[in-house]
Each structure stands twice: as C-alpha cells, then as structure tokens.
Design a protein around this motif. Structure first.
Motif, mmCIF file in Angstrom:
data_model
loop_
_atom_site.group_PDB
_atom_site.id
_atom_site.type_symbol
_atom_site.label_atom_id
_atom_site.label_comp_id
_atom_site.label_asym_id
_atom_site.label_seq_id
_atom_site.Cartn_x
_atom_site.Cartn_y
_atom_site.Cartn_z
ATOM 1 N N PHE A 44 0.866 -1.185 0.000
ATOM 2 C CA PHE A 44 0.000 0.000 0.000
ATOM 3 C C PHE A 44 0.890 1.217 0.000
ATOM 4 C CE2 PHE A 44 -3.796 2.442 0.653
ATOM 5 C CZ PHE A 44 -3.333 3.600 1.246
ATOM 6 N N LYS A 45 0.615 2.162 -0.912
ATOM 7 C CA LYS A 45 1.431 3.383 -0.931
ATOM 8 C C LYS A 45 0.555 4.582 -1.243
ATOM 9 C CE LYS A 45 5.613 5.196 -3.136
ATOM 10 N NZ LYS A 45 5.390 5.693 -4.472
ATOM 11 N N ALA A 46 0.617 5.578 -0.343
ATOM 12 C CA ALA A 46 -0.048 6.856 -0.573
ATOM 13 C C ALA A 46 1.008 7.946 -0.449
ATOM 14 C CB ALA A 46 -1.168 7.074 0.442
ATOM 15 N N ASP A 47 1.043 8.857 -1.421
ATOM 16 C CA ASP A 47 2.065 9.911 -1.427
ATOM 17 C C ASP A 47 1.766 10.976 -0.386
ATOM 18 O OD1 ASP A 47 2.528 9.983 -5.071
ATOM 19 O OD2 ASP A 47 3.262 8.623 -3.508
ATOM 20 N N PRO A 48 2.780 11.735 -0.001
ATOM 21 C CA PRO A 48 2.541 12.902 0.855
ATOM 22 C C PRO A 48 1.592 13.865 0.144
ATOM 23 C CG PRO A 48 4.904 12.523 0.549
ATOM 24 C CD PRO A 48 4.203 11.587 -0.365
ATOM 25 N N LEU A 49 0.844 14.654 0.938
ATOM 26 C CA LEU A 49 -0.080 15.609 0.339
ATOM 27 C C LEU A 49 0.637 16.945 0.233
ATOM 28 C CD1 LEU A 49 -1.880 13.515 2.329
ATOM 29 C CD2 LEU A 49 -3.667 14.804 1.183
ATOM 30 N N LEU A 98 -8.757 -4.539 12.253
ATOM 31 C CA LEU A 98 -7.543 -5.340 12.153
ATOM 32 C C LEU A 98 -6.223 -4.578 12.207
ATOM 33 C CD1 LEU A 98 -8.643 -7.917 9.518
ATOM 34 C CD2 LEU A 98 -8.161 -8.301 11.907
ATOM 35 N N ALA A 99 -6.157 -3.471 11.513
ATOM 36 C CA ALA A 99 -4.875 -2.772 11.480
ATOM 37 C C ALA A 99 -5.125 -1.303 11.207
ATOM 38 C CB ALA A 99 -3.964 -3.363 10.404
ATOM 39 N N TYR A 100 -4.234 -0.479 11.736
ATOM 40 C CA TYR A 100 -4.365 0.977 11.582
ATOM 41 C C TYR A 100 -2.967 1.564 11.462
ATOM 42 C CZ TYR A 100 -5.075 5.818 13.269
ATOM 43 O OH TYR A 100 -5.052 7.175 13.426
ATOM 44 N N PHE A 101 -2.722 2.260 10.372
ATOM 45 C CA PHE A 101 -1.447 2.939 10.163
ATOM 46 C C PHE A 101 -1.744 4.384 9.783
ATOM 47 C CE2 PHE A 101 0.932 -0.948 10.243
ATOM 48 C CZ PHE A 101 0.084 -1.901 9.718
ATOM 49 N N ALA A 102 -0.881 5.299 10.199
ATOM 50 C CA ALA A 102 -1.109 6.698 9.855
ATOM 51 C C ALA A 102 0.213 7.430 9.711
ATOM 52 C CB ALA A 102 -1.968 7.380 10.931
ATOM 53 N N SER A 103 0.225 8.407 8.835
ATOM 54 C CA SER A 103 1.393 9.264 8.669
ATOM 55 C C SER A 103 0.951 10.715 8.673
ATOM 56 C CB SER A 103 2.088 8.988 7.325
ATOM 57 O OG SER A 103 2.985 7.920 7.413
ATOM 58 N N THR A 104 1.883 11.599 9.031
ATOM 59 C CA THR A 104 1.581 13.019 8.913
ATOM 60 C C THR A 104 1.472 13.365 7.430
ATOM 61 O OG1 THR A 104 3.947 13.430 9.145
ATOM 62 C CG2 THR A 104 2.595 13.781 11.097
ATOM 63 N N TYR A 105 0.822 14.510 7.167
ATOM 64 C CA TYR A 105 0.491 14.891 5.791
ATOM 65 C C TYR A 105 1.715 14.986 4.869
ATOM 66 C CZ TYR A 105 2.264 19.433 7.266
ATOM 67 O OH TYR A 105 3.069 20.446 7.734
ATOM 68 N N SER A 106 2.888 15.274 5.444
ATOM 69 C CA SER A 106 4.086 15.500 4.631
ATOM 70 C C SER A 106 4.888 14.226 4.395
ATOM 71 C CB SER A 106 4.988 16.537 5.318
ATOM 72 O OG SER A 106 5.242 16.119 6.649
ATOM 73 N N ASN A 107 4.393 13.094 4.886
ATOM 74 C CA ASN A 107 5.126 11.842 4.721
ATOM 75 C C ASN A 107 4.333 10.822 3.909
ATOM 76 O OD1 ASN A 107 7.595 12.230 5.965
ATOM 77 N ND2 ASN A 107 6.732 11.856 7.999
ATOM 78 N N TYR A 108 5.064 9.874 3.357
ATOM 79 C CA TYR A 108 4.414 8.748 2.691
ATOM 80 C C TYR A 108 3.698 7.892 3.732
ATOM 81 C CZ TYR A 108 7.194 9.527 -1.554
ATOM 82 O OH TYR A 108 7.745 10.064 -2.679
ATOM 83 N N LEU A 109 2.672 7.194 3.259
ATOM 84 C CA LEU A 109 2.064 6.106 4.028
ATOM 85 C C LEU A 109 2.333 4.870 3.173
ATOM 86 C CD1 LEU A 109 0.397 5.242 6.451
ATOM 87 C CD2 LEU A 109 -1.671 5.901 5.231
ATOM 88 N N TYR A 110 3.246 4.006 3.659
ATOM 89 C CA TYR A 110 3.813 3.016 2.736
ATOM 90 C C TYR A 110 4.043 1.697 3.453
ATOM 91 C CZ TYR A 110 7.046 1.498 -1.069
ATOM 92 O OH TYR A 110 7.665 0.841 -2.110
ATOM 93 N N LEU A 111 3.312 0.667 3.017
ATOM 94 C CA LEU A 111 3.506 -0.681 3.524
ATOM 95 C C LEU A 111 3.943 -1.525 2.333
ATOM 96 C CD1 LEU A 111 1.369 0.660 5.432
ATOM 97 C CD2 LEU A 111 0.411 -1.579 5.739
ATOM 98 N N ARG A 112 4.987 -2.314 2.541
ATOM 99 C CA ARG A 112 5.468 -3.068 1.393
ATOM 100 C C ARG A 112 5.840 -4.479 1.804
ATOM 101 N NH1 ARG A 112 10.321 -3.735 -1.661
ATOM 102 N NH2 ARG A 112 9.870 -3.821 -3.876
ATOM 103 N N TRP A 113 5.116 -5.430 1.274
ATOM 104 C CA TRP A 113 5.363 -6.855 1.452
ATOM 105 C C TRP A 113 5.312 -7.255 2.921
ATOM 106 C CZ3 TRP A 113 3.701 -8.493 -2.687
ATOM 107 C CH2 TRP A 113 4.131 -8.018 -3.934
ATOM 108 N N SER A 114 6.404 -7.103 3.669
ATOM 109 C CA SER A 114 6.343 -7.516 5.070
ATOM 110 C C SER A 114 6.870 -6.442 6.006
ATOM 111 C CB SER A 114 7.134 -8.807 5.292
ATOM 112 O OG SER A 114 8.480 -8.611 4.952
ATOM 113 N N SER A 115 7.108 -5.221 5.483
ATOM 114 C CA SER A 115 7.588 -4.181 6.394
ATOM 115 C C SER A 115 6.775 -2.901 6.225
ATOM 116 C CB SER A 115 9.071 -3.900 6.178
ATOM 117 O OG SER A 115 9.296 -3.516 4.848
ATOM 118 N N VAL A 116 6.710 -2.145 7.304
ATOM 119 C CA VAL A 116 6.034 -0.859 7.259
ATOM 120 C C VAL A 116 7.098 0.169 6.924
ATOM 121 C CG1 VAL A 116 4.634 0.793 8.522
ATOM 122 C CG2 VAL A 116 4.403 -1.646 9.012
ATOM 123 N N ASN A 117 7.211 0.542 5.650
ATOM 124 C CA ASN A 117 8.280 1.457 5.236
ATOM 125 C C ASN A 117 8.081 2.855 5.797
ATOM 126 O OD1 ASN A 117 8.941 -0.771 3.699
ATOM 127 N ND2 ASN A 117 9.724 0.455 2.026
#
Lengths: 169, 100
Positions: free
Chosen positions: A67-72, A94-113
């Motif tokens: 899962f990848k969402a770019d910074p806004l 099940l799961a909750y991840f969050a990033s500040t607006y200036s950072n990526y929100l990025y999960l890849r394969w088996s790590s939370v980048n």
C-alpha cells in the motif's frame, strides 16, 4: 478409507486416489493476485473504502500487501490513515497505520516502510500472521482516510497476494 | 459502523457493497456521540466503481464524504431502524422491501 457404493464394499483406494482424497479433505489452495489501486481524488476530510469480495465458496487469506499513498503536497496539517478490516460493518478492526500529511504512508510486502504517526500492529508480519481469512459474506475492507486540509490527488497503490481455499459448506 | 439510508423517518441498514455505481447511502458511526469537527460521525457513501476480477471476485470502490450538518442532526435523532437482508440489492429494492 473404505467407500461403499450401494451394497458393494470396495477395498481402500489406490495411493493416487488416497492423495486426492487427502487434498480434498485439506482444501484446494491457489495463489491469487489482486491489484486494487485507485486514482480517485479523496477530498480533505473524506475517505475511500475499497471492499474486496472473494467469489462465493472461496476464502482468501492475506499473504503479502503493498500500500502506498504519497505525501499531500498542498496540505499544511493533519494525517492520512489506512485501516484494514474484515466485514463491511467494521472496517477498523484489524490494522491501523497513519502518517503526517508531509510523509508517505507506505507498507510493502512484510515491512512498514513509512507510517510515522501510528503503527498498529507494529509490524506487517504480525498483521499478516494474525489476519483472519475473508469471504464473500465478510469481505476485506481497505479504508484510506484523508484527515488533512488538502485533497489527495495522487493515486494509491494497492496490491495483494492472497491464498485461496475452498470455504466449508 | 452502520450503513444505510434515511427514508421517511426511518433508518434502513444495509450492506453498502449492494449499491449500484452512482448510488449513495449514509454511514453512521456508533456511538452517535463520536462527532468532532474533524471526524463527523455521519458520512454519505457513494459507489464510484465496481470492478470484476478474473477469479470471480468483485472489488467495490466507495467514497465517503462528511454529511451536511442538517442531515447529521436528522440521522442522529433516528429512533426507528430497519435492517434489509443481504439478498436485497439496490436502494429502490431496499425501500420497497422496507415498505417505507
């Protein structure tokens, strides 16, 4: 195993048939790849929910996720968030991840980048291991929440590798 | 989290994956007292896409936007709720089914 057809009792099947029976008992499995990426603009304060509904009679289990969402780039405050759940009535179980607006929100394969604000659970392997299977009646829900003050105009990458098995009747 | 429509004073709960493309429904978060300005507890969900997968699966896409304040007030005061069964699809069928 002995099969009875009518009044005739047959001897146990040959090894090949026995392996087939074992496979039938164990459930047929196969790998499924799903690309559920989205390029819809998610305006500030809004969410997009993507519901992945397996075919009837099958259950899917998560093997890997990207899962990848770019910074806004136009935002000045807030967070963007990712929730995963099973069943359309509770998308946050099940799961909750969050990033500040200036950072990526990025999960890849088996790590939370990248998820600099919230990581729950803290590793993807933990999430994948504990993730229950999902079905046609209880689909997988992936919710992207834009809790910032700008629109998310860039596409979100969502790719899943899944294990498929037959659902018990 | 409840999903459904508000029709003639009654909230009808149903599965948003049953919406057709372009149809909308209201989603309430429980408990209703959750509302904050940044996280309103009433959203309008609109189905934007339904994509079949080669395996026979279906991928449903919904956008949820905060509902206007007047609507939020109405939905939060709902007393009567009805559930529509899973096999009932589309908003018009749901209204017919609920005999509203």
């Amino acid at each position: 195993m002995v099969r009875i057809y009518g009044n005739v009792m047959l001897s146990p099947p040959q090894d090949v048939n026995l392996k087939q029976d074992e496979a039938n008992v164990a459930g047929r499995k196969k790998i499924v790849y799903v690309d559920a990426s989205s390029d819809t603009t998610v305006i500030a304060g809004s969410n997009e929910t993507i519901t992945i509904q397996p075919p009837r009679g099958k259950v899917w289990k998560l093997v890997r996720i990207v899962f990848k969402a770019d910074p806004l780039s136009k935002a000045l405050s807030g967070y963007h968030r990712l929730f995963l759940g099973v069943g359309t009535k509770d998308t946050e179980m099940l799961a909750y991840f969050a990033s500040t607006y200036s950072n990526y929100l990025y999960l890849r394969w088996s790590s939370v980048n990248s998820a600099d604000y919230v990581k729950n659970p803290s590793t993807l392997s933990e999430m994948i291991q504990d993730h229950p299977p999902f079905s046609n009646a209880y689909p997988l829900c992936i919710t992207y929440k834009n809790d910032t003050d700008a629109d998310q105009t860039t596409p979100r990458t969502i790719r899943l590798l899944l294990m498929e098995e037959d659902e018990a009747p | 989290m409840k999903s459904g429509i508000y029709y003639r004073g009654t909230f009808v709960e149903f599965d948003p994956t049953q919406l057709k493309k372009g149809e909308k429904c209201y989603i309430l978060y429980e408990p209703y007292e959750l509302e904050e300005p940044s996280q309103p507890d009433v959203f309008i969900a609109e189905k934007t896409k339904e994509v079949p997968h080669e395996s026979g699966a279906v991928i449903h896409y919904h956008l949820h936007k905060p509902a206007p304040p007047k609507l939020r007030k109405i939905l939060k005061s709902v007393k009567e709720e009805v559930k529509a069964p899973k096999e009932v699809k589309g908003l018009r069928e749901i209204i017919r089914h609920s005999k509203l």
